[in-house]
Design an enzyme around this catalytic site. Sequence first.
Site, PDB file in Angstrom:
ATOM      1  N   GLU A 168      37.227  63.079  36.361  1.00 44.05           N
ATOM      2  CA  GLU A 168      36.588  64.287  36.158  1.00 44.05           C
ATOM      3  C   GLU A 168      35.090  64.041  36.058  1.00 44.05           C
ATOM      4  OE1 GLU A 168      40.085  66.388  33.291  1.00 44.05           O
ATOM      5  OE2 GLU A 168      38.151  65.540  32.399  1.00 44.05           O
ATOM      6  N   GLU A 366      46.527  64.759  35.892  1.00 47.26           N
ATOM      7  CA  GLU A 366      46.681  65.124  34.529  1.00 47.26           C
ATOM      8  C   GLU A 366      47.214  66.688  34.477  1.00 47.26           C
ATOM      9  OE1 GLU A 366      43.225  64.767  31.676  1.00 47.26           O
ATOM     10  OE2 GLU A 366      42.643  62.677  32.722  1.00 47.26           O
TER      11      GLU A 366
END
Length: 474
Positions: A168, A366
């Site tokens: 991220e 995720e």
Amino acid sequence: MNITIPEKFVLGAASSAWQTEGWQGKKEGQDSFIDSWYKNEKFVWHQGYGPAVATNFMENYQEDIDQMKEIHLTHYRTSINWSRFFTDYEQLTVDEEYAQHIDQVIDQLIAAGVEPMICLEHYEVPSFLMDKYDGWSSKEVVELYAGYAKIAFERYGDRVKHWFTFNEPIVVQTRCYLDAIRWPHEQNTKKWMLWNYHKVLATARAVELYHAVNYDGRIGCILNPEMVYPRSSSKEDQKAAEMYDLFFNRVYFDPMITGVYPKELITLCQQHDIYFDPTEEELQTIKENTVDFLGINQYYPKRVRAPRYAWNDQTPFHPEMYYETFDLPGKQMNNSRGWEIYPEIMYDMSMYLKKNYPPIPWLITENGMGRENEETYMDSQGVVQDDYRIAFISKHLYQLIRGVKDGSTCEGYMLWAFTDCVSPMNAFKNRYGLVRIELDEARTRSLKKSGQWYRSIIDTRLMELEDPAHQIEK
């Protein structure tokens, strides 16, 4: 309704170094950005829990790996903590004690039949580099990161076949420098975009170094694009969605997959004085070193509408000049986390990638459901009866497999997380794991109902699903 899971479709789980390790054995001067944030604003972390103890993975990793073996987990993603990997970040002097810990974790995962997938930076940029170079504001840090990546590949590339440059990469600077809602609360939109650019460049440098040695593996990056939905079919709402997608998704997708930035993004950055001024050599490096595959983190949708009010030009530029967040009436919520539950993001993201980019392997790295007060769902044997998590995973997996059947290049699903772990600010407030972590001194572990269920779908490749439209328990 029975769903067949493709035979080679990965069913794994994920975590990170800083969210599990704890500070046991950490040497003076080895703080990461996250450690410094915790030390400076401990009061914002739920009940004061944070990275200091986390799940004590440094001592307990073998117990966790034994649990992975117990449920037949095939893949586990975690990170190397960059801030702990060196004792000197400029001379790149390796902390041999910590490096040996990484060796042991990798070897024990492989011995347990679990494929390690390693990320080089999961918010763990060393505080030393933040203090001296302002972190990812500096091209010097890009080169120091490349040196770090090279050493990691040399030490572990014989066993680790799946590498990620960042987890991220947009998040830290968005929270800290665009929205200024986290320490150090500095609003600086140009720095936000510069950090985005330098992380793309750092990824390209790592890809270049990895491919130069012809390792038997692949390297990519973990992105957290938000599947954007316009409020309506109006051209204004549609444009708002396109603009959000441009600034927050395509800012990484385009250069990492195609090697080229969107022209519209460049124009807007120049117009709003947030351009990152790349050199031709840097742009060529990005063009020639695209990623082999991608990790995609998906939790919730992003809904937008055309802005209803004129932008205040006395405030710093923010991309929300071009969109306004839309609150969908009646949306299903995970009230513990404050996030909308919309499993269709999995199918829609699959089709988004298929439609907009050349075929590239990817997997969900995720997805999961954080739940507060899980101890109230324990049975008399002390096992958390987390049927809500099973329902959440089932519905998202179903939508992902729908995408595969319709031509998606998705290779698998990695649950967040294998164990309960610390999250930024929320600490242990919301539990995500297949394995429960007690907040006692030993951080005692126990398998939840979802852990046994996950083993069953790994083994049988079959998943029972109620009506996919049926809502998950709130």
